[in-house]
Design a protein around this motif. Structure first.
Motif, short mmCIF file in Angstrom:
data_model
loop_
_atom_site.label_atom_id
_atom_site.label_comp_id
_atom_site.label_asym_id
_atom_site.label_seq_id
_atom_site.Cartn_x
_atom_site.Cartn_y
_atom_site.Cartn_z
N SER A 3 0.86 -1.39 0.08
CA SER A 3 -0.07 0.20 -0.09
C SER A 3 0.80 1.37 0.04
CB SER A 3 -0.85 0.04 1.43
OG SER A 3 -0.17 -0.09 2.23
N ASN A 4 2.09 0.99 0.66
CA ASN A 4 2.75 2.36 0.82
C ASN A 4 3.60 2.62 -0.60
OD1 ASN A 4 4.66 0.14 0.77
ND2 ASN A 4 6.13 1.20 2.05
N ILE A 5 4.02 1.64 -1.32
CA ILE A 5 4.53 1.95 -2.87
C ILE A 5 3.17 2.29 -3.64
CG2 ILE A 5 5.34 0.75 -4.67
CD1 ILE A 5 6.96 -1.00 -2.81
N TYR A 6 2.07 1.83 -3.40
CA TYR A 6 0.96 2.19 -4.40
C TYR A 6 0.48 3.75 -4.26
CZ TYR A 6 -3.75 2.58 -5.93
OH TYR A 6 -5.02 3.18 -6.73
N ARG A 7 0.48 3.86 -2.91
CA ARG A 7 0.23 5.52 -2.73
C ARG A 7 1.20 6.34 -3.22
NH1 ARG A 7 -0.94 3.41 2.63
NH2 ARG A 7 1.10 3.91 3.30
N SER A 8 2.58 6.13 -3.18
CA SER A 8 3.54 6.99 -3.70
C SER A 8 3.52 7.07 -5.21
CB SER A 8 4.94 6.44 -3.39
OG SER A 8 5.26 6.67 -1.90
N ALA A 9 3.27 5.68 -5.84
CA ALA A 9 3.32 5.71 -7.49
C ALA A 9 1.82 6.36 -7.87
CB ALA A 9 3.00 4.07 -7.68
N LYS A 10 0.89 6.22 -7.20
CA LYS A 10 -0.27 6.92 -7.60
C LYS A 10 -0.04 8.53 -7.51
CE LYS A 10 -4.77 6.81 -8.85
NZ LYS A 10 -5.14 8.52 -8.49
N THR A 11 0.54 8.96 -6.67
CA THR A 11 0.81 10.35 -6.39
C THR A 11 1.73 10.86 -7.55
OG1 THR A 11 0.83 10.26 -4.01
CG2 THR A 11 1.83 12.21 -5.00
N VAL A 12 2.76 10.13 -7.95
CA VAL A 12 3.54 10.62 -9.14
C VAL A 12 2.71 10.55 -10.41
CG1 VAL A 12 5.69 9.69 -10.38
CG2 VAL A 12 5.67 9.93 -7.86
N TRP A 13 1.85 9.34 -10.75
CA TRP A 13 1.22 9.04 -11.92
C TRP A 13 0.20 10.34 -11.69
CZ3 TRP A 13 -0.09 5.36 -15.52
CH2 TRP A 13 -1.33 5.25 -16.15
N ASP A 14 -0.43 10.84 -10.93
CA ASP A 14 -1.46 11.88 -11.00
C ASP A 14 -0.67 13.26 -11.44
OD1 ASP A 14 -3.43 10.06 -10.25
OD2 ASP A 14 -3.35 10.81 -8.18
N TYR A 15 0.43 13.42 -10.75
CA TYR A 15 1.30 14.63 -11.07
C TYR A 15 1.51 14.60 -12.54
CZ TYR A 15 4.94 17.94 -11.48
OH TYR A 15 6.03 18.82 -11.79
N HIS A 16 2.02 13.34 -13.34
CA HIS A 16 2.40 13.61 -14.52
C HIS A 16 1.35 13.70 -15.59
CE1 HIS A 16 6.47 12.46 -14.29
NE2 HIS A 16 6.26 11.23 -13.68
N LEU A 17 -0.03 13.42 -15.17
CA LEU A 17 -1.22 13.61 -16.00
C LEU A 17 -1.56 14.93 -15.88
CD1 LEU A 17 -3.44 10.61 -15.25
CD2 LEU A 17 -2.65 11.40 -17.31
N LEU A 18 -1.97 15.62 -17.02
CA LEU A 18 -2.29 17.28 -17.25
C LEU A 18 -3.67 17.34 -17.52
CD1 LEU A 18 0.77 18.58 -19.12
CD2 LEU A 18 0.47 18.76 -16.48
N HIS A 19 -4.52 16.39 -17.85
CA HIS A 19 -5.92 16.41 -17.99
C HIS A 19 -6.58 17.52 -18.95
CE1 HIS A 19 -6.43 13.30 -15.28
NE2 HIS A 19 -5.74 14.12 -14.43
N GLN A 20 -5.66 17.77 -20.15
CA GLN A 20 -6.11 18.85 -20.86
C GLN A 20 -7.10 18.71 -21.97
OE1 GLN A 20 -2.02 19.78 -22.50
NE2 GLN A 20 -2.09 21.76 -21.29
N SER A 21 -7.95 19.54 -22.06
CA SER A 21 -9.08 19.22 -23.06
C SER A 21 -8.64 19.46 -24.62
CB SER A 21 -10.03 20.39 -22.70
OG SER A 21 -10.67 20.44 -21.33
N LEU A 22 -9.33 18.51 -25.31
CA LEU A 22 -9.04 18.42 -26.74
C LEU A 22 -9.39 19.47 -27.45
CD1 LEU A 22 -9.25 14.47 -27.39
CD2 LEU A 22 -6.97 16.00 -27.39
N VAL A 23 -8.75 20.08 -28.52
CA VAL A 23 -9.38 20.73 -29.39
C VAL A 23 -8.81 20.65 -30.72
CG1 VAL A 23 -9.65 23.02 -27.94
CG2 VAL A 23 -7.63 22.63 -29.11
N LYS A 24 -9.68 20.68 -31.71
CA LYS A 24 -9.27 20.47 -33.26
C LYS A 24 -8.00 21.38 -33.41
CE LYS A 24 -13.50 18.93 -35.11
NZ LYS A 24 -14.35 19.16 -36.40
N SER A 25 -6.94 20.50 -34.02
CA SER A 25 -5.72 21.17 -34.37
C SER A 25 -5.24 20.89 -35.73
CB SER A 25 -4.55 20.51 -33.25
OG SER A 25 -5.13 21.09 -31.96
N ASP A 26 -3.93 21.07 -36.09
CA ASP A 26 -3.34 20.96 -37.30
C ASP A 26 -2.63 19.76 -37.42
OD1 ASP A 26 -4.02 23.51 -38.08
OD2 ASP A 26 -2.45 24.45 -36.91
N CYS A 27 -2.23 19.18 -36.41
CA CYS A 27 -1.31 17.93 -36.59
C CYS A 27 -1.61 17.07 -35.00
CB CYS A 27 -0.02 18.19 -36.58
SG CYS A 27 1.48 16.81 -37.00
N LEU A 28 -1.76 15.86 -35.43
CA LEU A 28 -1.59 14.81 -34.28
C LEU A 28 -0.04 14.24 -34.32
CD1 LEU A 28 -4.79 13.11 -34.93
CD2 LEU A 28 -4.12 13.85 -32.55
#
Length: 219
Positions: A3-28
């Protein structure tokens, strides 16, 4: 997973995610890897009309050595074709071996093709969102980009190709680079909250250090 490793890993995972909203763009712009779910997601975005073409970038890295019968970019492009993306909407950059290289070589490819997209959707693994965007902002600051990844929760991420250990090692290594790369001119500065850095230190202390750069401080 304890559980202690899970909590630390989940904390780092959540930090890396930015949750940006998609908009139409010129290039994927797809930064390839060992995770074909990224290719599938990028193809879905194309088919939904988010951009008129896709660039797949990636040669063969340490993790993908021998995994595919060709470069990462070529393998991802084949998946996109199978999902219905027209061949004339796909560009392949098959030489890059790291995130900065992905950006520099894709910039060169698009210039050679006389393409000048202004707005990009960067497509990456969930736990590599933040560093990908920070690197793009530094190395291609004249363009606009947002970053996205397959909508996979941490608890559902591991599969037959990528274990939780693999993912945690990369997350930890990316956080080290996020902290120390800006001073080297490789990426933009990112605020790292204290609990996130403490989680990083905990994961390093218990042995998740395979992806750390020996050229950078560990703590």
């Amino acid at each position: 997973m304890p559980s202690n490793i899970y909590r630390s890993a989940k904390t780092v995972w959540d930090y890396h995610l930015l949750h940006q909203s998609l908009v139409k763009s010129d290039c994927l712009f797809v930064l390839c890897s060992n995770d074909v779910r990224v290719a599938e997601y990028a193809a879905q975005l194309f088919l939904q009309g988010y951009a008129p073409y896709i660039v797949f970038s990636g040669n063969v890295g340490e993790i993908t050595q021998g995994l595919f019968p060709c470069s990462e970019a070529e393998h991802f492009a084949n998946i996109a074709r199978e999902m219905g993306v027209p061949d004339n909407c796909i560009y392949i950059e098959s030489q890059a071996t790291n995130t900065g290289d992905n950006i520099i070589k894709t910039r060169e490819l698009l210039k050679d093709k006389h393409l000048d997209p202004q707005r990009f959707i960067l497509v990456q693994k969930p736990f590599m969102e933040r560093r990908t965007l920070a690197t793009f902002e530094k190395l291609w600051s004249t363009k606009t980009a947002l970053v996205t990844s397959p909508p996979i929760e941490f608890d559902d991420f591991a599969n037959d190709v990528i274990s939780y250990g693999d993912a945690i090692n990369v997350m930890v290594g990316d956080l080290q680079r996020i902290r120390y790369y800006p001073v080297l001119g490789f990426s933009t500065e990112q605020v790292i909250p204290q609990p996130v850095w403490q989680a990083y230190q905990h994961l390093v202390a218990v042995g998740f250090d395979d992806h750390l750069s020996s050229d950078l401080p560990r703590d």
